[in-house]
Write an enzyme that holds these catalytic residues in place. Structure first.
Site, mmCIF file in Angstrom:
data_model
loop_
_atom_site.group_PDB
_atom_site.id
_atom_site.type_symbol
_atom_site.label_atom_id
_atom_site.label_comp_id
_atom_site.label_asym_id
_atom_site.label_seq_id
_atom_site.Cartn_x
_atom_site.Cartn_y
_atom_site.Cartn_z
ATOM 1 N N ASN A 6 0.866 -1.189 0.000
ATOM 2 C CA ASN A 6 0.000 0.000 0.000
ATOM 3 C C ASN A 6 0.906 1.243 0.000
ATOM 4 O O ASN A 6 1.676 1.453 0.945
ATOM 5 C CB ASN A 6 -0.897 -0.036 1.243
ATOM 6 N N HIS A 9 1.142 6.253 1.669
ATOM 7 C CA HIS A 9 1.948 7.194 2.455
ATOM 8 C C HIS A 9 3.117 7.812 1.683
ATOM 9 O O HIS A 9 3.746 8.740 2.158
ATOM 10 C CB HIS A 9 2.402 6.553 3.766
ATOM 11 N N HIS A 42 -5.538 3.701 -1.695
ATOM 12 C CA HIS A 42 -6.860 4.068 -1.180
ATOM 13 C C HIS A 42 -7.197 5.464 -1.700
ATOM 14 O O HIS A 42 -6.542 6.442 -1.330
ATOM 15 C CB HIS A 42 -6.824 4.058 0.351
ATOM 16 N N ARG A 44 -9.300 8.076 -1.103
ATOM 17 C CA ARG A 44 -10.264 8.524 -0.084
ATOM 18 C C ARG A 44 -11.112 9.662 -0.613
ATOM 19 O O ARG A 44 -10.687 10.415 -1.498
ATOM 20 C CB ARG A 44 -9.524 8.987 1.176
ATOM 21 N N ARG A 48 -6.927 12.919 0.775
ATOM 22 C CA ARG A 48 -5.875 13.432 1.663
ATOM 23 C C ARG A 48 -4.476 12.974 1.241
ATOM 24 O O ARG A 48 -3.495 13.555 1.635
ATOM 25 C CB ARG A 48 -6.149 13.040 3.106
ATOM 26 N N GLU A 69 -8.656 0.694 -2.971
ATOM 27 C CA GLU A 69 -9.635 0.718 -1.889
ATOM 28 C C GLU A 69 -10.524 1.927 -2.073
ATOM 29 O O GLU A 69 -10.041 3.024 -2.366
ATOM 30 C CB GLU A 69 -8.933 0.818 -0.535
ATOM 31 N N THR A 100 -8.328 3.449 8.249
ATOM 32 C CA THR A 100 -9.599 2.704 8.208
ATOM 33 C C THR A 100 -9.785 1.921 9.509
ATOM 34 O O THR A 100 -9.092 0.936 9.750
ATOM 35 C CB THR A 100 -9.602 1.745 6.996
ATOM 36 N N GLU A 150 -11.272 -9.206 2.555
ATOM 37 C CA GLU A 150 -10.005 -8.886 3.213
ATOM 38 C C GLU A 150 -10.323 -8.746 4.695
ATOM 39 O O GLU A 150 -11.165 -7.922 5.084
ATOM 40 C CB GLU A 150 -9.396 -7.590 2.655
ATOM 41 N N HIS A 217 -4.004 -4.575 7.614
ATOM 42 C CA HIS A 217 -4.146 -3.434 8.518
ATOM 43 C C HIS A 217 -3.296 -3.606 9.775
ATOM 44 O O HIS A 217 -3.481 -4.557 10.516
ATOM 45 C CB HIS A 217 -5.601 -3.158 8.930
HETATM 46 N N1 PXP Z 1 -5.965 -3.022 3.858
HETATM 47 C C1 PXP Z 1 -6.930 -2.066 3.880
HETATM 48 C C2 PXP Z 1 -8.293 -2.427 3.372
HETATM 49 C C3 PXP Z 1 -6.653 -0.755 4.338
HETATM 50 O O1 PXP Z 1 -7.630 0.175 4.361
HETATM 51 C C4 PXP Z 1 -5.330 -0.447 4.738
HETATM 52 C C5 PXP Z 1 -5.006 0.955 5.163
HETATM 53 O O2 PXP Z 1 -5.191 1.833 4.098
HETATM 54 C C6 PXP Z 1 -4.368 -1.467 4.677
HETATM 55 C C7 PXP Z 1 -4.720 -2.751 4.253
HETATM 56 C C8 PXP Z 1 -2.945 -1.220 5.059
HETATM 57 O O3 PXP Z 1 -2.861 -0.891 6.427
HETATM 58 P P1 PXP Z 1 -1.482 -0.442 7.037
HETATM 59 O O4 PXP Z 1 -1.116 0.867 6.418
HETATM 60 O O5 PXP Z 1 -1.779 -0.339 8.496
HETATM 61 O O6 PXP Z 1 -0.482 -1.522 6.715
#
Ligand code: PXP
Length: 265
Positions: A6, A9, A42, A44, A48, A69, A100, A150, A217
């Site tokens: 992901n 960031h 994601h 959003r 952001r 996402e 999330t 998921e 997550h």
């Molecule tokens: N899976 C989903 C559905 C999420 O919303 C997120 C956060 O955007 C993640 C995985 C990844 O989470 P993390 O950044 O805590 O690894």
């Protein structure tokens, strides 16, 4: 087992200065070289971090499958259906949350999820629902004909942070998890049991439909091995901890090290 990286960031850092770098698209190619199997973003509602133009450029140029996402937001869903990423994962979204916080409440949004899944199917896009590890949610996801679920690993991850990191001694201490270590360990075991049972249930063929099962997550280098070893979970989506480590060791090494922590060759 696939590692989905992901890269939200990377865009968070870019937005801190509101210019063009670091570019999330560049991260896609580094992730591919490091052995990632998928890119996750994601989009959003408040934009952001990731913006529409990031999604467009990444879907058009990524050498890896792209998993986006999204909340149940008609405008965003229409935009994504036209771009046709490989998969869209429906997630709940609250404006004020940092990340999330929980899984989808399928029951309350049943009709809307059903219609959205139909739109994905017509567009040839695979679907996933981000859910808390609860059996009722798995049954509903099967009934709705999603391709995958998921499982939200946030509670497991937070308990691990409280038990095994210095979080409890900082201003980020999670008060309702500030229990004696033995109780935290028991709760962690309970979470793992729930995740195992849900993965089993999701992928079993009790009716004609079985689901693919992914998880994510809050997963990090310390807590990922126990999730990666759960049978039937075939993909982990991990963002924050990889990007946090990348600040010190670079993105390629951070991804390679996460693959090692997942015991992937
Ligand atoms: N899976 C989903 C559905 C999420 O919303 C997120 C956060 O955007 C993640 C995985 C990844 O989470 P993390 O950044 O805590 O690894």
């Amino acid at each position: 087992m696939t590692l989905g990286v992901n890269i939200d960031h990377i865009a968070t850092l870019r937005e801190a200065r509101a210019i063009y770098e670091p570019d999330p698209l560049e991260a896609v190619f580094i992730a591919k070289n490091a052995g990632a199997g998928q890119i996750t973003l994601h989009l959003r509602e408040d934009k952001r971090h990731i913006h529409d133009s990031d999604v467009k450029r990444i879907v058009q140029s990524s050498p890896l499958p792209v998993n986006i996402e999204s909340a149940l937001d008609e405008k965003i869903i229409d935009y994504l259906c036209a771009l046709k990423p490989q998969r869209i994962t429906l997630v709940p979204e609250k404006r004020e949350e940092v990340t999330t916080e929980g899984g989808l409440d399928i029951e309350s949004h049943y009709d809307s999820i059903r219609d959205t899944l139909k739109a994905f199917e017509s567009a040839g896009i695979a679907s996933a629902l981000f859910i808390d590890p609860k059996k009722e949610s798995i049954f509903l996801a099967r009934e709705l004909g999603a391709d995958a679920v998921e499982l939200h690993t946030g509670r497991y991850a937070n308990l691990c942070l409280m038990a095994y990191s210095n979080l409890s001694r900082t201003h980020r201490c999670i008060k309702d998890m500030n229990l004696p270590l033995q109780e935290q360990v028991k709760e962690i075991e309970k979470c793992l049991m729930e995740l195992r049972e849900c993965a089993n249930l999701a992928t079993s063929s009790i009716d004609t439909r079985s689901l693919k099962c992914f998880a994510g997550h809050g997963l990090n280098y310390q807590n990922v091995a126990q999730i990666a070893s759960i049978p039937h979970i075939t993909e982990l989506n991990i963002g924050h901890s990889i990007i946090a480590r990348a600040v010190f060791v670079g993105l390629e090494r951070a991804i390679i090290q996460m693959r090692e922590a997942m015991c992937l060759k």
